[in-house]
Design an enzyme around this catalytic site. Sequence first.
Site, PDB file in Angstrom:
ATOM      1  N   HIS A  41       0.828  -1.224   0.000  1.00  0.00           N
ATOM      2  CA  HIS A  41       0.000   0.000   0.000  1.00  0.00           C
ATOM      3  C   HIS A  41       0.856   1.266   0.000  1.00  0.00           C
ATOM      4  CE1 HIS A  41      -3.877  -2.091   0.926  1.00  0.00           C
ATOM      5  NE2 HIS A  41      -3.062  -2.967   1.490  1.00  0.00           N
ATOM      6  N   ASN A  63     -10.294  -2.832   2.557  1.00  0.00           N
ATOM      7  CA  ASN A  63      -9.978  -2.839   1.130  1.00  0.00           C
ATOM      8  C   ASN A  63     -11.240  -2.591   0.312  1.00  0.00           C
ATOM      9  OD1 ASN A  63      -7.235  -3.365   1.334  1.00  0.00           O
ATOM     10  ND2 ASN A  63      -7.439  -5.566   1.030  1.00  0.00           N
ATOM     11  N   HIS A 107      -3.905   0.983  11.987  1.00  0.00           N
ATOM     12  CA  HIS A 107      -3.710  -0.286  12.697  1.00  0.00           C
ATOM     13  C   HIS A 107      -5.079  -0.894  13.004  1.00  0.00           C
ATOM     14  CE1 HIS A 107      -2.444  -3.329  15.375  1.00  0.00           C
ATOM     15  NE2 HIS A 107      -1.285  -2.803  15.705  1.00  0.00           N
TER      16      HIS A 107
HETATM   17 FE1  HDE Z   1      -2.493  -4.791   5.451  1.00  0.00          FE
HETATM   18  N1  HDE Z   1      -0.673  -4.030   5.901  1.00  0.00           N
HETATM   19  N2  HDE Z   1      -1.843  -6.632   5.947  1.00  0.00           N
HETATM   20  N3  HDE Z   1      -4.252  -5.642   4.850  1.00  0.00           N
HETATM   21  N4  HDE Z   1      -3.149  -3.026   4.900  1.00  0.00           N
HETATM   22  C1  HDE Z   1      -0.305  -2.746   5.760  1.00  0.00           C
HETATM   23  O1  HDE Z   1       0.838  -1.490   7.374  1.00  0.00           O
HETATM   24  C2  HDE Z   1      -0.735  -6.880   6.668  1.00  0.00           C
HETATM   25  C3  HDE Z   1      -4.589  -6.958   4.891  1.00  0.00           C
HETATM   26  C4  HDE Z   1      -4.405  -2.705   4.500  1.00  0.00           C
HETATM   27  O2  HDE Z   1      -3.191   3.523   3.999  1.00  0.00           O
HETATM   28  C5  HDE Z   1       1.039  -2.447   6.366  1.00  0.00           C
HETATM   29  O3  HDE Z   1       1.204   0.681   7.791  1.00  0.00           O
HETATM   30  C6  HDE Z   1      -0.671  -8.279   6.996  1.00  0.00           C
HETATM   31  C7  HDE Z   1      -5.992  -7.138   4.699  1.00  0.00           C
HETATM   32  C8  HDE Z   1      -4.471  -1.315   4.131  1.00  0.00           C
HETATM   33  O4  HDE Z   1      -1.554   3.320   5.449  1.00  0.00           O
HETATM   34  C9  HDE Z   1       1.443  -3.790   6.967  1.00  0.00           C
HETATM   35  C10 HDE Z   1      -1.770  -8.852   6.421  1.00  0.00           C
HETATM   36  C11 HDE Z   1      -6.491  -5.883   4.520  1.00  0.00           C
HETATM   37  C12 HDE Z   1      -3.181  -0.823   4.339  1.00  0.00           C
HETATM   38  C13 HDE Z   1       0.280  -4.674   6.609  1.00  0.00           C
HETATM   39  C14 HDE Z   1      -2.498  -7.811   5.781  1.00  0.00           C
HETATM   40  C15 HDE Z   1      -5.388  -4.964   4.611  1.00  0.00           C
HETATM   41  C16 HDE Z   1      -2.384  -1.907   4.826  1.00  0.00           C
HETATM   42  C17 HDE Z   1       2.030  -1.795   5.454  1.00  0.00           C
HETATM   43  C18 HDE Z   1      -2.172 -10.327   6.428  1.00  0.00           C
HETATM   44  C19 HDE Z   1      -7.929  -5.490   4.247  1.00  0.00           C
HETATM   45  C20 HDE Z   1      -2.686   0.576   4.068  1.00  0.00           C
HETATM   46  C21 HDE Z   1       2.180  -0.373   5.941  1.00  0.00           C
HETATM   47  C22 HDE Z   1      -2.436 -10.810   7.694  1.00  0.00           C
HETATM   48  C23 HDE Z   1      -8.798  -5.784   5.351  1.00  0.00           C
HETATM   49  C24 HDE Z   1      -3.001   1.502   5.187  1.00  0.00           C
HETATM   50  C25 HDE Z   1       1.373  -0.288   7.107  1.00  0.00           C
HETATM   51  C26 HDE Z   1      -2.547   2.898   4.856  1.00  0.00           C
HETATM   52  C27 HDE Z   1      -1.041  -1.781   5.187  1.00  0.00           C
HETATM   53  C28 HDE Z   1       0.212  -5.948   6.997  1.00  0.00           C
HETATM   54  C29 HDE Z   1      -3.684  -8.066   5.043  1.00  0.00           C
HETATM   55  C30 HDE Z   1      -5.560  -3.542   4.443  1.00  0.00           C
HETATM   56  C31 HDE Z   1       2.777  -4.352   6.507  1.00  0.00           C
HETATM   57  C32 HDE Z   1       0.429  -8.947   7.790  1.00  0.00           C
HETATM   58  C33 HDE Z   1      -6.769  -8.453   4.732  1.00  0.00           C
HETATM   59  C34 HDE Z   1      -5.679  -0.552   3.628  1.00  0.00           C
HETATM   60  O5  HDE Z   1       1.571  -3.717   8.348  1.00  0.00           O
END
Ligand code: HDE
Length: 713
Positions: A79, A152, A343
């Site tokens: 993202h 999402n 978060h």
């Molecule tokens: Fe994320 N995801 N994600 N994700 N995610 C990040 O956090 C992660 C997942 C989502 O505009 C990171 O600050 C793991 C699902 C958005 O700043 C990180 C898993 C959904 C955003 C991270 C998922 C999301 C992130 C990268 C699997 C929809 C951007 C930078 C367990 C429900 C937020 C950060 C923004 C961002 C980890 C799966 C949505 C690496 C480990 C499912 C919208 O922490």
Amino acid sequence: MAEKDKTPKKPDNPKIDDLYMNTEDGSTEAMTTNQGLKINDDQNSLLAGERGPTLMEDFHFREKMTHFDHERIPERIVHARGAGAHGYFESYGDLSQYTKAGFLSEKGKRTPVFTRFSTVAGFKGSSDLARDVRGFAVKFYTEEGNYDLVGNNMPVFFIQDAMKFPDLIHAVKPEQHNEIPQAASAHDTFWDFISLMPESMHMIMWAMSDRALPRSYSMMEGFGVHTFRFVNERNESFFVKFHWKPLAGTHSVTWDEAQKISGQDPDFHRRDLWNAIENGNYPEWELGVQIVPEEDEHKFDFDLLDATKIIPEELVPVKLIGKMVLDTNPTNFFAETEQIAFHPGHLVPGIDFTNDPLLQGRLFSYTDTQLSRLGGPNFNEIPINRPISPMHNNQRGGLMRQTINKGQTSYHPNNLGGGCPFQAKMSDGGFVSHHEKIDGHKIRKRSSSFMDHFSQAKLFFESQTKIEQEHIISALRFELGKVESEDIRERMVGMLTYIDGDLAKEVAEGLGINPITKPKEPLNHSFPADADLKDYQPTKVSRSVEKSPALSLMARPGKGIKGRMIAVLATDGVDADSLGHYKSALKKEGAEAKIISSHAGSIADSNGDAIKVDHSLLTTSSVLFDAVFVPGGSKSIKTLHKNPDAIRFVDEAYKHFKVITINGDAEKLWDMTYASKNANPKGVLFDQDASAFIEAVSKHRVWERDDATRIPV
Ligand code: HDE
């Protein structure tokens, strides 16, 4: 008495001297070093003699350059590419029957928000129009602390357990040996992984659909994805799925447009959001919830804890509980959009987690990633991350600490500090996790209730309209067509047979695969060593609804044409009446009419009045617009109908199913197009007034135009 506005009016054509008077309070603003020392010369470094070397003692040069050298921070692992805006959330009523969350407790209650939209795979500088999932993350600055709904634009995910996230992301990101391709899933490693992961199949249907190519952030749905909990004052808990429903309706662009937009304006979505807000066409979404009582947890033929499943809206309707309006652009992209830290674990009383193993893993990852991205544990003190509610605890020190904590004590319990900060009772808003009973063996194993990977993929595909199904087929042909390994292509097509035989056949045809080899079971290659394969079979394979029309983008056309971009092809001599009538009618509806001409600057209309040109045909393209209006005016059309760029503009709009209005003499220009060869072109209006045009544009695209894709531009 209202405070006097001290902001000096910006002169229309500022001269360099006026620019010394541009601060908010009208005072002058001298340039200083970071220590506050006024700077006399910001043009030249300090030299030993006019033609001599730079001196080490040039503290101003060193400070300026050092700061510049460290201007970038690590981009988000996923993202990275995004845009955001401020706004507010307004509750439609009192939801205390289900949740004690204060921001949902009364009609009309407003809570400030910051929302960030993003693509997932591309780097920070990549195109907005990649085929990808979009992030839809909302930070609610509530009176009870920050609540983040980090979702999402698709309601399911590729994987069921967070353990597989690094693998998924390594597979989709540019390949490790050559860092190619950027912001694209159309490559071998992604499809290698996916073709071995049947649990991804439902999400693949979404990702290959038009949902992955939104026309605008304001025209996409958002989803919390996981099942969460609502908890009320009586500590009764309800399962809940969150939805954002755009008032502008759900609309997309075609893949051909997406690829061209990536070249014409890679900032397309970012610009669209920014301009809509600057022009007062504030994007709006309603927040909806699907609520399931605890006792119904096992009533479904899928597991509520499995993030690869939806609850069809036909089974549990979406109840609308509030509205979000984005009405203010960030003042500074880096300070706000880049530094915001979301978060899923930022909760308020009344909202809690479930045991979804994907969600549980996320609860670790989001703080952890900020430590490297934002440089330490004090990222919560960056202005965009600060709660509006008071913050007191005994955390101290760390890199970049901003707060100057007073007093002697930084521990609890204490007497010296009067016992502060004290623990809050539940009745005072103290957060207590939901008292869920847990009784189990320590085990690494996926529940067999997670194992039906195809029923909902099938439900999604079969619930799409014909044109949407065709788009999914072309998307798969494109994506797999870019895969070099024939094994991967064949394995993937084989996997599609488990979703829909015709889908697999159509994709296979495009790839020249014949016959299709159905992969041998077991399909899943994500087993632990020593797994007993019996454990990896679905307990139940069934579909409680045969079709879910809500899964089609067409189900939500929205109302009106707010925020739509209308191209007006005109040059000197354009018919003043027709142009004036359209421009004012479109403005009233919140659409943007842009004059596109053979040259930049201004043109003279048929009354001789000067009209500002927004773009010349050289600097824009039909793919950046939703519809085209060609007003009459013999002189204007005489010029335009000889201009190949103008003809191409109309043809390309036709190819992309856009509404076109041809008025008066403009028919001469129309006659020069390929599109005019069709005796009965659908969605082309001749000599219509603006209301007919607006009505047609509100339907977004003329999908029934069946000769559209044959236009050779
Ligand atoms: Fe994320 N995801 N994600 N994700 N995610 C990040 O956090 C992660 C997942 C989502 O505009 C990171 O600050 C793991 C699902 C958005 O700043 C990180 C898993 C959904 C955003 C991270 C998922 C999301 C992130 C990268 C699997 C929809 C951007 C930078 C367990 C429900 C937020 C950060 C923004 C961002 C980890 C799966 C949505 C690496 C480990 C499912 C919208 O922490």
